[in-house]
Design a protein around this motif. Structure first.
Motif, short mmCIF file in Angstrom:
data_model
loop_
_atom_site.label_atom_id
_atom_site.label_comp_id
_atom_site.label_asym_id
_atom_site.label_seq_id
_atom_site.Cartn_x
_atom_site.Cartn_y
_atom_site.Cartn_z
N LEU A 56 0.84 -1.20 0.00
CA LEU A 56 0.00 0.00 0.00
C LEU A 56 0.88 1.25 0.00
CD1 LEU A 56 -2.95 0.91 -0.10
CD2 LEU A 56 -2.96 0.90 2.39
N ARG A 57 1.47 1.59 1.13
CA ARG A 57 2.52 2.62 1.23
C ARG A 57 3.40 2.20 2.40
NH1 ARG A 57 -2.24 5.08 1.28
NH2 ARG A 57 -2.12 5.23 3.55
N PHE A 64 -1.89 0.84 11.75
CA PHE A 64 -3.13 0.38 12.37
C PHE A 64 -2.93 -0.87 13.22
CE2 PHE A 64 -4.52 2.91 8.71
CZ PHE A 64 -5.36 3.80 9.35
N ARG A 107 15.55 6.47 -7.66
CA ARG A 107 14.91 5.17 -7.85
C ARG A 107 15.78 3.98 -7.45
NH1 ARG A 107 13.65 7.75 -12.98
NH2 ARG A 107 15.09 6.35 -14.05
N TYR A 174 13.04 16.90 0.50
CA TYR A 174 12.87 18.34 0.40
C TYR A 174 13.70 19.03 1.48
CZ TYR A 174 8.84 17.60 -2.74
OH TYR A 174 8.02 17.23 -3.78
N GLU B 13 2.13 17.78 -7.59
CA GLU B 13 3.39 18.41 -7.19
C GLU B 13 4.38 17.41 -6.58
OE1 GLU B 13 0.42 18.96 -5.91
OE2 GLU B 13 0.46 19.33 -3.75
N ILE B 14 3.95 16.16 -6.34
CA ILE B 14 4.84 15.17 -5.76
C ILE B 14 5.54 14.39 -6.89
CG2 ILE B 14 4.99 13.11 -4.29
CD1 ILE B 14 4.20 15.53 -2.68
N LEU B 15 6.87 14.32 -6.79
CA LEU B 15 7.66 13.58 -7.78
C LEU B 15 7.24 12.11 -7.79
CD1 LEU B 15 10.28 13.62 -9.64
CD2 LEU B 15 11.47 12.79 -7.61
N PRO B 17 8.83 8.81 -8.97
CA PRO B 17 9.98 8.11 -9.56
C PRO B 17 9.57 6.89 -10.38
CG PRO B 17 10.38 8.62 -7.24
CD PRO B 17 8.93 8.90 -7.50
N GLN B 18 8.51 6.17 -9.95
CA GLN B 18 8.09 4.99 -10.70
C GLN B 18 7.57 5.39 -12.08
OE1 GLN B 18 6.55 1.56 -7.92
NE2 GLN B 18 5.44 3.43 -7.43
N LYS B 41 -2.65 3.84 -8.22
CA LYS B 41 -3.15 2.56 -7.72
C LYS B 41 -4.65 2.52 -7.91
CE LYS B 41 0.08 2.29 -3.80
NZ LYS B 41 0.24 3.61 -3.20
N THR B 65 -8.78 7.09 5.18
CA THR B 65 -7.93 6.70 6.30
C THR B 65 -6.85 5.71 5.90
OG1 THR B 65 -9.57 5.03 6.88
CG2 THR B 65 -9.63 7.07 8.13
N LEU B 66 -7.13 4.86 4.90
CA LEU B 66 -6.20 3.77 4.61
C LEU B 66 -5.68 3.77 3.16
CD1 LEU B 66 -4.88 1.08 5.53
CD2 LEU B 66 -6.93 -0.09 4.73
N LEU B 67 -6.60 3.84 2.20
CA LEU B 67 -6.19 3.61 0.80
C LEU B 67 -5.35 4.75 0.25
CD1 LEU B 67 -9.48 2.08 -0.66
CD2 LEU B 67 -7.54 0.91 0.38
N ALA B 68 -5.63 5.97 0.68
CA ALA B 68 -4.86 7.13 0.20
C ALA B 68 -4.28 7.88 1.38
CB ALA B 68 -5.74 8.06 -0.62
N ASN B 69 -3.10 8.43 1.20
CA ASN B 69 -2.51 9.32 2.20
C ASN B 69 -2.71 10.75 1.71
OD1 ASN B 69 -0.92 10.95 3.77
ND2 ASN B 69 0.88 9.63 3.72
N VAL B 71 -1.68 13.47 2.48
CA VAL B 71 -0.50 14.35 2.45
C VAL B 71 0.13 14.35 1.06
CG1 VAL B 71 1.81 14.71 3.41
CG2 VAL B 71 -0.05 13.99 4.90
N ILE B 72 0.08 13.19 0.39
CA ILE B 72 0.78 13.08 -0.89
C ILE B 72 -0.10 12.59 -2.03
CG2 ILE B 72 3.14 12.75 -0.03
CD1 ILE B 72 2.67 9.71 -0.23
#
Lengths: 222, 82
Positions: A56-57, A64, A107, A174, B13-15, B17-18, B41, B65-69, B71-72
């Protein structure tokens, strides 16, 4: 004085973090991600690795885990928490620290001895360093690039919450940011690994030991 | 059965790399005229029963809450009835 180190599925550096705590003179306590009980520890380290395979990230699923519910609550009450590498990612996903960590801009996985400047020596984890102390410790990561919006970066710098900055940016972070803290200074996230630099036999220096000796003093003082 | 689809993308605005690596491969393979590639995703969430307003609101909360953050990342959500 007990320092707890959490093991998540996929943690790699939990044993080294426990060893660093012991070298600093603390009793190291192994904590388990599925156990919400912190077993009476005075401070917690979230170690490096690839918890839950970074699915996921990085840090998103660990955030959690049952143990994190307790750690988030206790961190809010002032308990010192240090997140190293993957632990830093968990702290950002938990919103205990602002910003996020994304893939290195080049990368590639990076593994090297890295020099940092300690810019805030008033946190629970950095009081044993001199102001602007330069240290060389191990950096090894894939998702090590610290990002946040401009307003957040300005706020972090304005409030002196940049704990450490890279000398020579290794991953695209950054403003060369290697580590940050919360408003209170008890929660610190750091991408490089102080726990791998506590003994000359296995590390480039012993410069990392200060994180662990600092927290001993912070706990005794409180 | 209904399916809720959540598409997550890094904020502009977020780089990425993939995406940059994929873009590089496009060039090497001779796929020309590509200005940029960004990788995201896609989550396909199959519900038991119908996608009521309440159920979709729950999935939206899961996305937040889970699938996306936030912040980015940004996300979009839509329902596919089968």
């Amino acid at each position: 004085m007990k320092i707890g180190v959490v093991t998540f599925p996929g943690s790699l550096d939990d044993a080294d973090a426990r060893r660093a705590a012991a070298v600093a003179g603390a009793e190291a306590v192994a904590l388990w991600h599925g156990d919400e009980d912190l077993h009476g520890v005075d401070a917690v380290v979230l170690p490096g690795g690839f918890s839950y395979g970074d699915y996921l990230r990085a840090g998103a699923i660990s955030r959690f885990a049952p143990v994190m519910e307790t750690i988030i609550k206790r961190a809010g009450e002032g308990m010192p928490v240090l997140g190293i590498c993957n632990g830093f990612q968990v702290l950002c996903e938990s919103h205990l620290l602002p910003g996020a960590l994304i893939k290195n801009h080049h990368r590639k996985f990076v593994c090297k001895d890295q020099t940092l400047r300690i810019e805030n020596n008033t946190t629970a984890w950095t009081s044993d360093y001199d102001a602007n102390h330069e240290i060389t410790i191990v950096l090894k990561n894939q998702d090590g690039s610290f990002v946040a919006d401009e307003a957040t970066l300005d706020r972090l710098e304005g409030e002196g919450r940049v704990v450490a900055r890279y000398l020579g940016n290794p991953n695209g972070s950054y403003r060369d940011i290697a580590g940050i803290t919360n408003e209170r200074g008890n929660v610190v996230g750091l991408m490089p690994h102080p726990e791998h630099a506590v003994e000359t036999l296995t590390g480039p220096t012993t410069d990392g030991l200060g994180f662990f000796t600092s927290v001993l003093k912070a706990v005794v003082a409180s | 059965m209904a399916r809720v689809v959540v598409d997550v993308m890094l904020k502009p605005e977020i780089l990425d790399p993939q995406g940059k690596a994929v873009h590089g491969a496009f060039g090497r393979l001779g796929f020309d005229g590509v200005a940029d590639v960004r990788q995201g995703k896609r989550f396909e969430i199959t519900l038991d029963g119908e996608a009521t307003e309440e159920r979709v609101a729950e999935i939206r909360k899961a996305a937040d809450t889970l699938l996306a953050n936030p912040v980015i990342e940004d996300y979009t959500l839509h329902v596919e009835n089968q």
